[in-house]
Design a protein around this motif. Structure first.
Motif, PDB file in Angstrom:
ATOM      1  N   GLY A   1      -4.778   5.273  -3.108  1.00  0.00           N
ATOM      2  CA  GLY A   1      -3.800   6.271  -3.524  1.00  0.00           C
ATOM      3  C   GLY A   1      -4.289   7.683  -3.282  1.00  0.00           C
ATOM      4  O   GLY A   1      -3.546   8.537  -2.783  1.00  0.00           O
ATOM      5  N   ILE A   2      -5.555   7.958  -3.621  1.00  0.00           N
ATOM      6  CA  ILE A   2      -6.122   9.290  -3.391  1.00  0.00           C
ATOM      7  C   ILE A   2      -6.187   9.594  -1.902  1.00  0.00           C
ATOM      8  O   ILE A   2      -5.874  10.707  -1.455  1.00  0.00           O
ATOM      9  CB  ILE A   2      -7.523   9.382  -4.038  1.00  0.00           C
ATOM     10  CG1 ILE A   2      -7.413   9.253  -5.565  1.00  0.00           C
ATOM     11  CG2 ILE A   2      -8.202  10.691  -3.654  1.00  0.00           C
ATOM     12  CD1 ILE A   2      -8.753   9.196  -6.262  1.00  0.00           C
TER      13      ILE A   2
ATOM     14  N   LEU B   1      -4.255   8.404   0.582  1.00  0.00           N
ATOM     15  CA  LEU B   1      -2.920   8.673   1.099  1.00  0.00           C
ATOM     16  C   LEU B   1      -2.418  10.044   0.674  1.00  0.00           C
ATOM     17  O   LEU B   1      -1.747  10.744   1.443  1.00  0.00           O
ATOM     18  CB  LEU B   1      -1.943   7.588   0.626  1.00  0.00           C
ATOM     19  CG  LEU B   1      -2.194   6.177   1.172  1.00  0.00           C
ATOM     20  CD1 LEU B   1      -1.206   5.189   0.566  1.00  0.00           C
ATOM     21  CD2 LEU B   1      -2.083   6.175   2.700  1.00  0.00           C
ATOM     22  N   LEU B   2      -2.747  10.454  -0.545  1.00  0.00           N
ATOM     23  CA  LEU B   2      -2.343  11.773  -1.018  1.00  0.00           C
ATOM     24  C   LEU B   2      -3.014  12.881  -0.221  1.00  0.00           C
ATOM     25  O   LEU B   2      -2.384  13.880   0.147  1.00  0.00           O
ATOM     26  CB  LEU B   2      -2.689  11.912  -2.510  1.00  0.00           C
ATOM     27  CG  LEU B   2      -2.272  13.222  -3.186  1.00  0.00           C
ATOM     28  CD1 LEU B   2      -0.754  13.380  -3.127  1.00  0.00           C
ATOM     29  CD2 LEU B   2      -2.746  13.247  -4.630  1.00  0.00           C
ATOM     30  N   VAL B   3      -4.297  12.708   0.086  1.00  0.00           N
ATOM     31  CA  VAL B   3      -5.026  13.700   0.883  1.00  0.00           C
ATOM     32  C   VAL B   3      -4.458  13.778   2.291  1.00  0.00           C
ATOM     33  O   VAL B   3      -4.253  14.865   2.843  1.00  0.00           O
ATOM     34  CB  VAL B   3      -6.530  13.356   0.919  1.00  0.00           C
ATOM     35  CG1 VAL B   3      -7.258  14.241   1.912  1.00  0.00           C
ATOM     36  CG2 VAL B   3      -7.143  13.514  -0.469  1.00  0.00           C
TER      37      VAL B   3
ATOM     38  N   GLN C   1      -1.413  13.067   3.284  1.00  0.00           N
ATOM     39  CA  GLN C   1      -0.105  13.701   3.241  1.00  0.00           C
ATOM     40  C   GLN C   1      -0.230  15.209   3.113  1.00  0.00           C
ATOM     41  O   GLN C   1       0.469  15.962   3.793  1.00  0.00           O
ATOM     42  CB  GLN C   1       0.702  13.139   2.064  1.00  0.00           C
ATOM     43  CG  GLN C   1       2.106  13.734   1.949  1.00  0.00           C
ATOM     44  CD  GLN C   1       2.872  13.161   0.767  1.00  0.00           C
ATOM     45  OE1 GLN C   1       2.340  12.316   0.044  1.00  0.00           O
ATOM     46  NE2 GLN C   1       4.087  13.591   0.579  1.00  0.00           N
ATOM     47  N   ASN C   2      -1.129  15.669   2.246  1.00  0.00           N
ATOM     48  CA  ASN C   2      -1.312  17.114   2.078  1.00  0.00           C
ATOM     49  C   ASN C   2      -1.844  17.757   3.343  1.00  0.00           C
ATOM     50  O   ASN C   2      -1.410  18.843   3.740  1.00  0.00           O
ATOM     51  CB  ASN C   2      -2.264  17.393   0.908  1.00  0.00           C
ATOM     52  CG  ASN C   2      -1.646  17.044  -0.421  1.00  0.00           C
ATOM     53  OD1 ASN C   2      -0.425  17.001  -0.567  1.00  0.00           O
ATOM     54  ND2 ASN C   2      -2.482  16.778  -1.417  1.00  0.00           N
TER      55      ASN C   2
END
Length: 252
Positions: free
Chosen positions: A65-66, A68-70, A72-73
């Protein structure tokens, strides 16, 4: 009366039998007492294995999850999307006459220059009015094959009209110090007024689309022309563009 010897013998017999039974019972139950702690140990081991697997899955989910978030950002920061798509009106849409353009010259691959000018005419803000205006300009053209000299034109409502397109240009009668490139015209006269916000945004989208399709080199420059073709109000609209150059494309 029963003899005393017989009673005592029977009593001793019963006592001995009870003692033998007491001795045999522990022996019968002893294997069960030994197996019970082993079963408890196996259950504890199985429980620990299950808990460990669940913990590993949970940690892996958090890490993914972390990540994928990185990602995307980072993608949003590196390549911001174009705010509006390019509203392109092809040449065949506004001029279906299919004029012969054999006298036109082909562009080299990946141009390094774009020259911005204005048409010096009235403005138009719809496909109908812009088509009528462009056809009038086409009928008055004196360039090769009676063709307009622009590659593309941008109307007040943010539409981009194809003229010569990305791959053709009219041969230059004079040599210039700046590279030959696309000629982008803003429909209207901007000697007194400035282009609309939609025209400038469309120009940004046009540059981005031209570069992404490899018609423009990543290091392309944007040039003005002389005061007549690129009045100050038009030139000021591009002063904050990173690719803007203060040189005139027809400087001798």
């Amino acid at each position: 009366m029963q003899p005393l010897y017989s009673v005592e013998h029977e009593t001793r017999h019963n006592t001995n039998r009870a003692e033998e039974e007491n001795v045999e019972r522990p022996e019968e139950h002893t294997p069960l007492l030994h197996r019970f702690p082993q079963a408890v140990s196996e259950r504890r081991t199985l429980t620990m294995v299950i808990v460990s697997l669940l913990l590993i899955v949970l940690i892996a989910g958090v890490i993914i999850g972390i990540y994928l978030l990185v990602i995307q950002n980072d993608s949003e920061n590196v390549l911001p999307p174009i705010e509006n798509p390019l509203q392109l009106v092809s040449r065949s849409q506004w001029d279906p006459s299919n004029e012969d353009q054999s006298a036109l010259r082909s562009f080299p691959y990946r141009l390094r220059a774009v020259t911005v000018v204005h048409t010096g005419t009235d403005q138009c803000n719809s496909t109908e009015t812009c088509t009528k205006l462009l056809l009038e300009m086409q009928s008055n053209a004196t360039a090769a094959n009676s063709t307009l000299r622009y590659n593309f034109l941008i109307s007040s409502n943010g539409q981009t009209y194809e003229d010569l397109g990305w791959l053709k240009c009219i041969p230059q009668s004079t040599k210039t110090t700046t590279p030959t490139g696309l000629l982008l015209a803003f429909i209207g006269n901007f000697s007194e007024t400035s282009p609309t916000t939609r025209q400038i945004q469309t120009a940004k989208n046009f540059f981005a689309a031209s570069e992404s399709q490899q018609y423009l080199h990543p290091s392309y420059r944007i040039y003005a022309k002389n005061m007549k073709d690129t009045p100050p109000n038009l030139a000021k609209s591009f002063k904050d563009f990173q690719q803007w150059s203060n040189e005139f494309s027809d400087k001798k």
